[in-house]
Write an enzyme that holds these catalytic residues in place. Structure first.
Site, PDB file in Angstrom:
ATOM      1  N   ASP A 194       0.840  -1.196   0.000  1.00 11.50           N
ATOM      2  CA  ASP A 194       0.000   0.000   0.000  1.00 11.50           C
ATOM      3  C   ASP A 194       0.881   1.254   0.000  1.00 11.50           C
ATOM      4  O   ASP A 194       1.591   1.504   0.979  1.00 11.50           O
ATOM      5  CB  ASP A 194      -0.878  -0.041   1.260  1.00 11.50           C
ATOM      6  CG  ASP A 194      -2.010   0.968   1.211  1.00 11.50           C
ATOM      7  OD1 ASP A 194      -2.057   1.778   0.263  1.00 11.50           O
ATOM      8  OD2 ASP A 194      -2.850   0.946   2.128  1.00 11.50           O
TER       9      ASP A 194
ATOM     10  N   CYS B  63      -5.376   4.876  -3.785  1.00 14.65           N
ATOM     11  CA  CYS B  63      -5.681   3.499  -3.387  1.00 14.65           C
ATOM     12  C   CYS B  63      -6.924   2.907  -4.046  1.00 14.65           C
ATOM     13  O   CYS B  63      -6.843   1.901  -4.737  1.00 14.65           O
ATOM     14  CB  CYS B  63      -5.861   3.398  -1.876  1.00 14.65           C
ATOM     15  SG  CYS B  63      -4.421   3.897  -0.946  1.00 14.65           S
TER      16      CYS B  63
ATOM     17  N   ASN C 154       0.087   2.239  -5.608  1.00 11.16           N
ATOM     18  CA  ASN C 154       0.538   3.515  -6.180  1.00 11.16           C
ATOM     19  C   ASN C 154       1.884   3.858  -5.571  1.00 11.16           C
ATOM     20  O   ASN C 154       2.301   3.229  -4.600  1.00 11.16           O
ATOM     21  CB  ASN C 154      -0.479   4.662  -5.951  1.00 11.16           C
ATOM     22  CG  ASN C 154      -0.958   4.793  -4.519  1.00 11.16           C
ATOM     23  OD1 ASN C 154      -2.103   4.472  -4.205  1.00 11.16           O
ATOM     24  ND2 ASN C 154      -0.081   5.240  -3.638  1.00 11.16           N
TER      25      ASN C 154
END
Ligand SMILES: *[C@@H]1O[C@H](CO)[C@@H](O)[C@H](O)[C@H]1NC(C)=O
Ligand SMILES: *[C@@H]1O[C@H](CO)[C@@H](O)[C@H](O)[C@H]1NC(C)=O
Ligand SMILES: *[C@@H]1O[C@H](CO)[C@@H](O)[C@H](O)[C@H]1NC(C)=O
Ligand SMILES: *[C@@H]1O[C@H](CO)[C@@H](O)[C@H](O)[C@H]1NC(C)=O
Ligand SMILES: *[C@@H]1O[C@H](CO)[C@@H](O)[C@H](O)[C@H]1NC(C)=O
Ligand SMILES: *[C@@H]1O[C@H](CO)[C@@H](O)[C@H](O)[C@H]1NC(C)=O
Ligand SMILES: *[C@@H]1O[C@H](CO)[C@@H](O)[C@H](O)[C@H]1NC(C)=O
Ligand SMILES: *[C@@H]1O[C@H](CO)[C@@H](O)[C@H](O)[C@H]1NC(C)=O
Ligand SMILES: *[C@@H]1O[C@H](CO)[C@@H](O)[C@H](O)[C@H]1NC(C)=O
Ligand SMILES: *[C@@H]1O[C@H](CO)[C@@H](O)[C@H](O)[C@H]1NC(C)=O
Ligand SMILES: *[C@@H]1O[C@H](CO)[C@@H](O)[C@H](O)[C@H]1NC(C)=O
Ligand SMILES: *[C@@H]1O[C@H](CO)[C@@H](O)[C@H](O)[C@H]1NC(C)=O
Length: 537
Positions: A41, A77, A312
């Site tokens: 994440d 996200c 990302n």
């Protein structure tokens, strides 16, 4: 293996439950390959985000392929995770931001997209499917059906309620809430995910191939390290590259408003964030090691593809933005991607342009699923991994982002007025409703170029020649050949309305490219765009 005496039998029974109901695979049939997808994440690749992951590199990259040009369709996200799951660009899955109103895990998503995710298609073709970790930011919220909602197509579901946390969170264990506290040896989420993954490998059926998706909270905020890693990287700091603490004066409004040079407190804050992010990744490295050792111990490793990537990138001080993602620059849109598996030779690096929308098609391809039966915008990059010599590949992808910001002033950032959000220390705003853009990212034989248009009052355009300017210091929109600008403008419009195969048509710098003026009219007939059109002067 199991966290406590009561946990073990319960988890075991749970697993037995789903196995007995899903044993459809006929014994004796040759086993299709297994697939494991590890998703971090907010992990960048441009600022050294892979540095702490030494074991991961040795176990995955050194045994397989590293993609040096892997991008996400949107650097946030929920839109990004939705693209991974559906193989679609945001303009086709309609998840625009991290809120329910923006379709993050919304009822509309559950009805129109969730039944057709690639894991659901794998499940329908006989795979056992296992999910552990962060799903979509609004997962588990009341408006999204709460924790009882288990998306279709998952044999085993172990998902985090809402956004990343390391302690004090609730998991949905196949629809049942399981609260966790703050005892490291029972609750540290990255370790819990490792443990349930090993349990799955121990108790799953041996008659069906499996797909596992393990989505870690690391290195997302609040950056809580495991106790043994709290002292790691203590003198590391964010890299002082040529775009660090530099005013992006020829860039769009949001970047221009950042205070530059940054205050000392902002710099201290971002350096601290940088260190803590790396500390949390050490537990991910442990997870990868445990998982691969277990696959090997169970004799599954040779028949398993393992993917490692992130949703990302991230920035820490670039163009004087303290910390966040959401921007169009390489540090936010580029991610790590490592893959090992049957037929992939060791130690390969490829520059082929791939995106997160390709993960679904690639994994379905591995499973032998007919991609013509899907509605995905991405392409299978399996041929690149297994036969690196003669693949005609795409030269461009679309990146699209809708900025967040409400009509009222953010109280932490009163000076900039309404429409801005994500204000971090010292009132530097990291997002605004008019930070809404779409880009064509091109990587062709002689061109490494980014072309972006903003939906803001200035209809701002940014263009970067990445070959000459990898840190994106100079916007060449005003100096680049007008014909290239015009072609890129057309190509962007075309990609913003593409769907399925039309998303893989040859790009501007592909020898097969043909300019088709009809695309202009086709585009004008469609209403689904978020961006207004740039009229080139
Ligand atoms: C994970 O499993 C190991 C080995 O059984 C155990 O020592 C550890 O406490 C567990 N960690 C968590 C967070 O459950
Ligand atoms: C949410 O998704 C639904 C179904 O795809 C779509 O009709 C709707 O327009 C989307 N909402 C937004 C705000 O884009
Ligand atoms: C977890 O929750 C407890 C009780 O509310 C609180 O005291 C503690 O600070 C929290 N710990 C973390 C790491 O958030
Ligand atoms: C944390 O969990 C471990 C293992 O279950 C236990 O031995 C220990 O006493 C717990 N610590 C606290 C502070 O509750
Ligand atoms: C970090 O600390 C180590 C050991 O204390 C030292 O050798 C190294 O030079 C330091 N690095 C930096 C960048 O200060
Ligand atoms: C900020 O940090 C620099 C370098 O560490 C130092 O020279 C300067 O005095 C500091 N400024 C303030 C206002 O603390
Ligand atoms: C999928 O469609 C393409 C293009 O129409 C065709 O060439 C290909 O043979 C099809 N693949 C399968 C497995 O049917
Ligand atoms: C690689 O691709 C070429 C051309 O498409 C094909 O002839 C060859 O059989 C492939 N090799 C492997 C190992 O798949
Ligand atoms: C690559 O594929 C094309 C078309 O399939 C073929 O004509 C060509 O000979 C191949 N080249 C190599 C080096 O295999
Ligand atoms: C998210 O997108 C929806 C739909 O466009 C919008 O209504 C909402 O205000 C957005 N949320 C934020 C925080 O910008
Ligand atoms: C973007 O929005 C902010 C906040 O409403 C406003 O001050 C600024 O002028 C806008 N900039 C552009 C280029 O639209
Ligand atoms: C990009 O930069 C390279 C290296 O300086 C140069 O050769 C090339 O012509 C430039 N491309 C464009 C489109 O400006």
């Amino acid at each position: 293996m199991l966290p406590s005496g009561t946990e073990g039998p319960r988890l075991f029974l749970l697993l037995l439950g789903f196995l007995s109901s899903s044993c459809l695979w006929v014994e004796g049939r040759s086993r299709k390959p297994n697939v494991v997808l590890i998703l971090t994440d907010d992990q960048d690749v441009s600022l050294g985000g892979m540095t702490p992951l030494k074991k991961t590199k040795a176990l995955i990259a050194d045994h397989g392929m590293t993609f040096s040009n892997a991008y996400v369709a949107s650097a946030l996200c929920c839109p990004s995770r939705s693209s991974i799951l559906t193989g679609r660009y945001p303009h086709n899955h309609h998840v625009l931001n991290n809120t329910i109103e923006g379709n993050c895990s919304s009822k509309a998503w559950q009805k129109t997209q969730e039944p057709y995710t690639f894991p659901a298609l794998l499940y329908s073709s006989g795979y056992q499917t296992f999910f552990a970790g962060k799903y979509l930011n609004q997962y588990g919220s009341e408006e999204a059906g709460g924790i009882n909602h288990v998306p279709p197509g998952w044999s085993y579901w172990y998902a985090l309620e809402k956004n990343s946390k390391y302690y004090n969170y609730t998991l949905s264990e196949n629809g049942q809430p399981k609260p966790h506290g703050q005892n490291y040896s029972q609750d540290y989420l990255t370790d819990v995910l490792a443990n349930v993954s090993l349990d799955f490998l121990n108790y799953k059926s041996n008659h069906e191939p499996f797909f596992m998706m393990i989505a870690t909270p690391a290195p997302h905020s609040p950056w809580t390290a495991a106790p043994q890693y709290e002292k790691a990287f203590l003198n590391a700091s964010a890299p002082r590259g040529s775009n660090f603490n530099v005013h992006g004066k020829d860039k769009h409004w949001l970047i221009r408003q950042a205070k530059s040079p940054m205050s000392n407190s902002s710099i201290q804050y971002l350096d601290n964030a940088f260190r803590k992010r790396w500390q949390t990744l050490l537990s991910v490295d442990d997870l990868v090691e445990k998982l691969l050792k277990q696959l090997e111990a169970r004799g599954e490793l040779d028949n398993t593809f393992v993917f490692f990537t992130s949703d990302n990138g991230y920035h820490t001080g670039q163009f004087s933005l303290p910390i966040d993602k959401r921007q169009l620059y390489e540090f936010d849109i580029k991610v790590p991607l490592l893959v090992r598996g049957p037929g992939i030779k060791p130690n390969q690096i490829t520059k082929s342009l791939v995106a997160n929308i390709d993960l679904g098609p690639t994994i379905l391809d591995i499973a032998g699923y007919d991609l013509n039966k899907t509605q995905m915008d991405g392409m299978s990059f399996l041929p690149i991994m297994t036969n690196n010599t003669n693949v005609t590949w795409r030269t461009d992808i679309l990146v699209e982002y809708q900025g967040e910001g409400s009509n009222t002033s953010d109280p932490t950032c009163p000076t900039l007025g309404p429409g801005v959000s994500q204000c971090f220390p010292d009132c530097v705003c990291e997002d605004s409703y008019n930070n809404t853009y779409a880009c064509v990212r091109t990587i062709a034989a002689a061109y490494d170029l980014q072309y972006c248009e903003f939906d803001d009052a200035e209809v701002f355009v940014e263009v970067y020649n990445i070959t000459a300017d990898p840190n994106q210091l100079t916007n060449i929109a005003k100096t680049i050949d007008k014909e290239i600008l015009e072609q890129m403008n057309h190509r962007l419009m075309m990609l913003q309305s593409c769907s399925g195969p039309s998303c893989h048509t040859p790009g501007v710098f592909d020898p097969r490219y043909r300019f088709d003026p009809r695309l202009m009219f086709m585009d004008q007939g469609q209403q689904s765009h978020t961006l207004s059109r740039k009229t080139l002067k």
